[in-house]
Write an enzyme that holds these catalytic residues in place. Structure first.
Site, PDB file in Angstrom:
ATOM      1  N   LYS A  18       0.833  -1.218   0.000  1.00 57.78           N
ATOM      2  CA  LYS A  18       0.000   0.000   0.000  1.00 57.78           C
ATOM      3  C   LYS A  18       0.868   1.270   0.000  1.00 57.78           C
ATOM      4  O   LYS A  18       0.617   2.192  -0.772  1.00 57.78           O
ATOM      5  CB  LYS A  18      -0.932   0.031   1.230  1.00 57.78           C
ATOM      6  CG  LYS A  18      -1.859  -1.169   1.339  1.00 57.78           C
ATOM      7  CD  LYS A  18      -2.861  -0.997   2.473  1.00 57.78           C
ATOM      8  CE  LYS A  18      -2.232  -0.961   3.865  1.00 57.78           C
ATOM      9  NZ  LYS A  18      -1.633  -2.241   4.309  1.00 57.78           N
ATOM     10  N   ARG A  93      -9.044   1.109   9.385  1.00 62.93           N
ATOM     11  CA  ARG A  93      -8.723  -0.283   9.700  1.00 62.93           C
ATOM     12  C   ARG A  93      -9.838  -0.947  10.507  1.00 62.93           C
ATOM     13  O   ARG A  93      -9.720  -2.134  10.830  1.00 62.93           O
ATOM     14  CB  ARG A  93      -7.441  -0.338  10.531  1.00 62.93           C
ATOM     15  CG  ARG A  93      -6.169  -0.631   9.738  1.00 62.93           C
ATOM     16  CD  ARG A  93      -5.033  -0.552  10.728  1.00 62.93           C
ATOM     17  NE  ARG A  93      -3.831  -1.246  10.408  1.00 62.93           N
ATOM     18  CZ  ARG A  93      -2.755  -0.696   9.833  1.00 62.93           C
ATOM     19  NH1 ARG A  93      -2.785   0.532   9.404  1.00 62.93           N
ATOM     20  NH2 ARG A  93      -1.650  -1.412   9.688  1.00 62.93           N
ATOM     21  N   ARG A 132      11.663  -7.266   4.227  1.00 62.88           N
ATOM     22  CA  ARG A 132      11.563  -5.890   4.715  1.00 62.88           C
ATOM     23  C   ARG A 132      12.216  -5.749   6.093  1.00 62.88           C
ATOM     24  O   ARG A 132      12.876  -4.759   6.372  1.00 62.88           O
ATOM     25  CB  ARG A 132      10.077  -5.474   4.772  1.00 62.88           C
ATOM     26  CG  ARG A 132       9.896  -3.988   5.025  1.00 62.88           C
ATOM     27  CD  ARG A 132       8.511  -3.506   4.682  1.00 62.88           C
ATOM     28  NE  ARG A 132       7.589  -3.672   5.793  1.00 62.88           N
ATOM     29  CZ  ARG A 132       6.318  -3.266   5.757  1.00 62.88           C
ATOM     30  NH1 ARG A 132       5.817  -2.726   4.669  1.00 62.88           N
ATOM     31  NH2 ARG A 132       5.531  -3.431   6.796  1.00 62.88           N
ATOM     32  N   ARG A 138      12.205  -2.537  10.701  1.00 63.86           N
ATOM     33  CA  ARG A 138      11.041  -1.988  11.413  1.00 63.86           C
ATOM     34  C   ARG A 138      10.669  -2.919  12.551  1.00 63.86           C
ATOM     35  O   ARG A 138      10.467  -4.111  12.321  1.00 63.86           O
ATOM     36  CB  ARG A 138       9.869  -1.892  10.406  1.00 63.86           C
ATOM     37  CG  ARG A 138       9.245  -0.531  10.352  1.00 63.86           C
ATOM     38  CD  ARG A 138       8.157  -0.506   9.313  1.00 63.86           C
ATOM     39  NE  ARG A 138       6.879  -0.918   9.875  1.00 63.86           N
ATOM     40  CZ  ARG A 138       5.731  -0.751   9.253  1.00 63.86           C
ATOM     41  NH1 ARG A 138       5.702  -0.222   8.048  1.00 63.86           N
ATOM     42  NH2 ARG A 138       4.604  -1.126   9.815  1.00 63.86           N
ATOM     43  N   ARG A 149      -0.265  -8.563  13.663  1.00 61.62           N
ATOM     44  CA  ARG A 149      -0.808  -7.567  12.722  1.00 61.62           C
ATOM     45  C   ARG A 149      -1.705  -8.236  11.681  1.00 61.62           C
ATOM     46  O   ARG A 149      -2.771  -7.727  11.341  1.00 61.62           O
ATOM     47  CB  ARG A 149       0.335  -6.817  12.036  1.00 61.62           C
ATOM     48  CG  ARG A 149       1.028  -5.861  13.000  1.00 61.62           C
ATOM     49  CD  ARG A 149       2.377  -5.421  12.498  1.00 61.62           C
ATOM     50  NE  ARG A 149       2.289  -4.615  11.306  1.00 61.62           N
ATOM     51  CZ  ARG A 149       3.290  -4.475  10.427  1.00 61.62           C
ATOM     52  NH1 ARG A 149       4.430  -5.099  10.622  1.00 61.62           N
ATOM     53  NH2 ARG A 149       3.131  -3.711   9.379  1.00 61.62           N
TER      54      ARG A 149
HETATM   55  P1  AMP Z   1       1.205   0.473   9.185  1.00 64.77           P
HETATM   56  O1  AMP Z   1       2.476   1.177   8.827  1.00 64.77           O
HETATM   57  O2  AMP Z   1       0.015   1.009   8.441  1.00 64.77           O
HETATM   58  O3  AMP Z   1       1.317  -1.027   9.059  1.00 64.77           O
HETATM   59  O4  AMP Z   1       0.916   0.786  10.724  1.00 64.77           O
HETATM   60  C1  AMP Z   1       1.849   0.446  11.727  1.00 64.77           C
HETATM   61  C2  AMP Z   1       1.136   0.350  13.070  1.00 64.77           C
HETATM   62  O5  AMP Z   1       0.544   1.609  13.410  1.00 64.77           O
HETATM   63  C3  AMP Z   1      -0.034  -0.632  13.120  1.00 64.77           C
HETATM   64  O6  AMP Z   1       0.396  -1.964  13.366  1.00 64.77           O
HETATM   65  C4  AMP Z   1      -0.853  -0.068  14.287  1.00 64.77           C
HETATM   66  O7  AMP Z   1      -0.236  -0.333  15.535  1.00 64.77           O
HETATM   67  C5  AMP Z   1      -0.733   1.422  14.049  1.00 64.77           C
HETATM   68  N1  AMP Z   1      -1.779   1.912  13.124  1.00 64.77           N
HETATM   69  C6  AMP Z   1      -1.593   2.468  11.890  1.00 64.77           C
HETATM   70  N2  AMP Z   1      -2.759   2.818  11.332  1.00 64.77           N
HETATM   71  C7  AMP Z   1      -3.729   2.459  12.216  1.00 64.77           C
HETATM   72  C8  AMP Z   1      -5.149   2.538  12.201  1.00 64.77           C
HETATM   73  N3  AMP Z   1      -5.816   3.043  11.141  1.00 64.77           N
HETATM   74  N4  AMP Z   1      -5.826   2.079  13.293  1.00 64.77           N
HETATM   75  C9  AMP Z   1      -5.178   1.589  14.364  1.00 64.77           C
HETATM   76  N5  AMP Z   1      -3.830   1.462  14.427  1.00 64.77           N
HETATM   77  C10 AMP Z   1      -3.097   1.895  13.378  1.00 64.77           C
END
Ligand code: AMP
Length: 211
Positions: A18, A93, A132, A138, A149
């Protein structure tokens, strides 16, 4: 409808690509990428109160509260009134987040134009995430956090698919292809949306001139 502005959601499990695709759309179509993950990582890096609050939750691979991410997104929409449009990456989400986004856009005479789902399979995700993790380090890409996740995606995020199908907004692309080919498919969807928006606008003006 504020038909000049595009509002697109890039949808898919973690590591579906994404972020990569959103960055390409930003470069090619002058849209603003709204990634709640990036915003939260910036908060953690800055050591702010918000960062301290979400650090542990993120490292574990759990979701932060709806309230926090909804406030971040609303703030960005509000601060960018002149944007050509937004690409939501990693948001919404949960169903409450999707409902809050619909409401926030509706009060500004906008709406979601399309939800582009990157379809990938779980085994491929595991392989991608290993690469990654090795390349970027990360913290939440470690195997334990990634499993959480993915579990959260299946439990809390996948139910958004019927939500957007019911609104007739879901478009699917094959996320297993090369970055280049996925990007071509995503751009094709975007061009279709733009064409549909412009024909809606034309028919609106045609109706006006018929009066
Ligand atoms: P991402 O980079 O989008 O995978 O987000 C990394 C982490 O940030 C996720 O595993 C959540 O802990 C938090 N996070 C990001 N976006 C959201 C969201 N829309 N709702 C809840 N937690 C989020």
């Amino acid at each position: 409808m504020n038909d000049e502005k595009l509002n697109l959601i890039l949808f898919g499990p973690p590591a579906a690509g994404k972020g990569t695709q959103a960055k390409r759309l930003v470069a090619d179509h002058s849209l603003i990428q709204l990634s709640t993950g990036d915003m939260l990582r910036a908060a953690v890096a800055s050591g702010s109160d918000l960062g301290e609050k979400v650090k542990g939750i993120m490292q574990r691979g759990d979701l932060v509260s709806d309230e926090i991410v909804i406030a971040l997104i609303e703030d960005q929409i509000e601060s960018n009134p002149d944007a050509a449009g937004f690409i939501y990456d990693g948001f919404p989400r949960t169903v409450p987040q999707a409902e809050a986004l619909d409401a926030a856009l509706a009060t500004r005479s906008m709406g979601i134009d399309s939800v582009i789902r990157l379809k990938v399979d779980d085994d491929a995700l595991m392989d991608r995430i290993k690469t990654r993790f090795a390349e970027q380090g990360r913290k939440d890409d470690n195997p334990e956090s990634f499993a959480i996740r993915l579990g959260n995606y299946n439990k809390q995020t996948a139910p958004l698919l019927p939500y957007y199908i019911a609104q007739g907004k879901l478009a699917e692309v094959d996320g297993m292809q090369s970055i280049e080919s996925v990007s071509t498919q995503v751009s094709e969807v975007l061009e279709m949306i733009k064409a549909a928006k412009s024909s809606q606008k034309k028919s609106f003006f045609a109706r006006l001139s018929d009066r």
